[in-house]
Scaffold this motif. Sequence first.
Motif, mmCIF file in Angstrom:
data_model
loop_
_atom_site.group_PDB
_atom_site.id
_atom_site.type_symbol
_atom_site.label_atom_id
_atom_site.label_comp_id
_atom_site.label_asym_id
_atom_site.label_seq_id
_atom_site.Cartn_x
_atom_site.Cartn_y
_atom_site.Cartn_z
ATOM 1 N N ARG A 104 0.844 -1.192 0.000
ATOM 2 C CA ARG A 104 0.000 0.000 0.000
ATOM 3 C C ARG A 104 0.882 1.246 0.000
ATOM 4 N NH1 ARG A 104 -4.775 -1.332 4.433
ATOM 5 N NH2 ARG A 104 -5.694 -3.116 3.307
ATOM 6 N N PRO A 105 0.371 2.358 -0.570
ATOM 7 C CA PRO A 105 1.134 3.606 -0.542
ATOM 8 C C PRO A 105 1.502 3.998 0.883
ATOM 9 C CG PRO A 105 -0.715 3.775 -2.043
ATOM 10 C CD PRO A 105 -0.887 2.480 -1.331
ATOM 11 N N ASN A 106 2.697 4.550 1.038
ATOM 12 C CA ASN A 106 3.194 4.977 2.345
ATOM 13 C C ASN A 106 2.691 6.388 2.641
ATOM 14 O OD1 ASN A 106 4.740 6.028 4.448
ATOM 15 N ND2 ASN A 106 6.550 4.843 3.896
ATOM 16 N N PRO A 107 1.834 6.563 3.676
ATOM 17 C CA PRO A 107 1.273 7.899 3.962
ATOM 18 C C PRO A 107 2.334 8.963 4.208
ATOM 19 C CG PRO A 107 0.093 6.198 5.172
ATOM 20 C CD PRO A 107 1.297 5.537 4.574
ATOM 21 N N GLN A 108 3.417 8.598 4.930
ATOM 22 C CA GLN A 108 4.458 9.585 5.218
ATOM 23 C C GLN A 108 5.206 9.966 3.949
ATOM 24 O OE1 GLN A 108 5.040 11.300 8.136
ATOM 25 N NE2 GLN A 108 6.251 12.473 6.652
ATOM 26 N N ARG A 109 5.480 8.981 3.107
ATOM 27 C CA ARG A 109 6.149 9.261 1.831
ATOM 28 C C ARG A 109 5.272 10.172 0.976
ATOM 29 N NH1 ARG A 109 10.059 10.836 -1.249
ATOM 30 N NH2 ARG A 109 10.318 9.738 -3.236
ATOM 31 N N LYS A 110 3.976 9.918 1.004
ATOM 32 C CA LYS A 110 3.041 10.741 0.242
ATOM 33 C C LYS A 110 3.058 12.175 0.741
ATOM 34 C CE LYS A 110 -1.766 10.719 -1.355
ATOM 35 N NZ LYS A 110 -3.037 9.971 -1.345
ATOM 36 N N GLU A 147 6.885 18.808 -1.734
ATOM 37 C CA GLU A 147 7.724 19.121 -2.893
ATOM 38 C C GLU A 147 6.870 19.396 -4.139
ATOM 39 O OE1 GLU A 147 11.456 16.693 -3.231
ATOM 40 O OE2 GLU A 147 10.423 15.458 -1.748
ATOM 41 N N ILE A 148 5.789 18.654 -4.279
ATOM 42 C CA ILE A 148 4.903 18.839 -5.434
ATOM 43 C C ILE A 148 4.264 20.218 -5.404
ATOM 44 C CG2 ILE A 148 2.724 18.075 -6.464
ATOM 45 C CD1 ILE A 148 3.538 15.200 -5.572
ATOM 46 N N VAL A 149 3.826 20.654 -4.232
ATOM 47 C CA VAL A 149 3.212 21.978 -4.102
ATOM 48 C C VAL A 149 4.210 23.062 -4.484
ATOM 49 C CG1 VAL A 149 2.368 23.652 -2.411
ATOM 50 C CG2 VAL A 149 1.431 21.336 -2.439
ATOM 51 N N SER A 150 5.450 22.902 -4.055
ATOM 52 C CA SER A 150 6.491 23.876 -4.416
ATOM 53 C C SER A 150 6.683 23.922 -5.929
ATOM 54 C CB SER A 150 7.800 23.507 -3.723
ATOM 55 O OG SER A 150 8.835 24.387 -4.101
ATOM 56 N N TYR A 151 6.711 22.756 -6.554
ATOM 57 C CA TYR A 151 6.890 22.675 -8.014
ATOM 58 C C TYR A 151 5.709 23.315 -8.735
ATOM 59 C CZ TYR A 151 7.399 20.587 -12.678
ATOM 60 O OH TYR A 151 7.509 20.399 -14.025
ATOM 61 N N THR A 199 6.546 5.902 -9.168
ATOM 62 C CA THR A 199 6.379 6.208 -7.740
ATOM 63 C C THR A 199 5.213 7.173 -7.525
ATOM 64 O OG1 THR A 199 8.708 5.837 -7.239
ATOM 65 C CG2 THR A 199 7.483 7.235 -5.711
ATOM 66 N N LEU A 200 5.131 8.192 -8.375
ATOM 67 C CA LEU A 200 4.046 9.160 -8.244
ATOM 68 C C LEU A 200 2.686 8.492 -8.461
ATOM 69 C CD1 LEU A 200 5.543 12.257 -10.110
ATOM 70 C CD2 LEU A 200 5.414 11.855 -7.644
ATOM 71 N N THR A 201 2.604 7.661 -9.488
ATOM 72 C CA THR A 201 1.344 6.968 -9.754
ATOM 73 C C THR A 201 1.019 5.990 -8.643
ATOM 74 O OG1 THR A 201 1.753 7.148 -12.133
ATOM 75 C CG2 THR A 201 0.094 5.571 -11.437
ATOM 76 N N ASP A 239 -4.942 16.223 -4.489
ATOM 77 C CA ASP A 239 -4.282 16.156 -3.186
ATOM 78 C C ASP A 239 -3.342 17.341 -2.983
ATOM 79 O OD1 ASP A 239 -5.604 13.811 -2.671
ATOM 80 O OD2 ASP A 239 -3.888 12.500 -3.066
ATOM 81 N N ALA A 240 -2.631 17.726 -4.051
ATOM 82 C CA ALA A 240 -1.691 18.837 -3.943
ATOM 83 C C ALA A 240 -2.404 20.153 -3.660
ATOM 84 C CB ALA A 240 -0.864 18.954 -5.219
#
Length: 209
Positions: A4-10, A16-20, A44-46, A58-59
């Motif tokens: 399952r996706p890692n919540p902390q990694r997300k 970083e995504i918001v900054s980009y 990884t993003l997907t 989400d961003a």
Amino acid sequence: MGRRPNPQRKQDLLAEIVSYLGEHGIGDLSLRPLAKRLGTSTYTLTYQFGSKDQLLADAVRHALALEVAGVSELAAAKPVAQPSDLVRRMWDWSTRSENLRLVRMLLEATTLAYSQPDVFGGVGQQIVSDGVDLLRNAMEQSGIDPALASRLATQAYATLIGLQVDLIATGDRDRVTRALDELCHSLDDAAERPAALAAERPAALAAER
């Protein structure tokens, strides 16, 4: 069963995504350059977000939470004596270079909500309701009548957003700041007028007796 996706990694990726996105916009996002900037892969993003649309949704909500937290912290920092106090604090926060990118991203999401409601729907309404509520509550706590506080908060926040758009579009900080000063003076005058009338009324009644 797959991992399952890692919540902390997300959450780490979201920052970083918001900054980009604050730098590059969200309308024509491509995952490949985003992944390269983050030092990760499109897989990884997907994997973490499920799809590009979900990543954007989400961003944007993460950016909105950052804005709400930042502005709420300003409101709680010290009492609001005049309507202009919190307006100026909100303006100062929103026009710092790192925060102005956040504002630009949220304004873009608000515009895109009309054509992509499944991704950005409700963002604009939440931005406005959170901003107006924050101003109205601060004004009421400073002693302003609730009905007047609601009108002043609505006027102030709508103008504040317009000035943000102007600054982003033109970069003319001096002219926009002068317009903000006029807004603040008019808000304080409008708030003081009912109080002055209320103070004059007992004196007028006493003179009539």
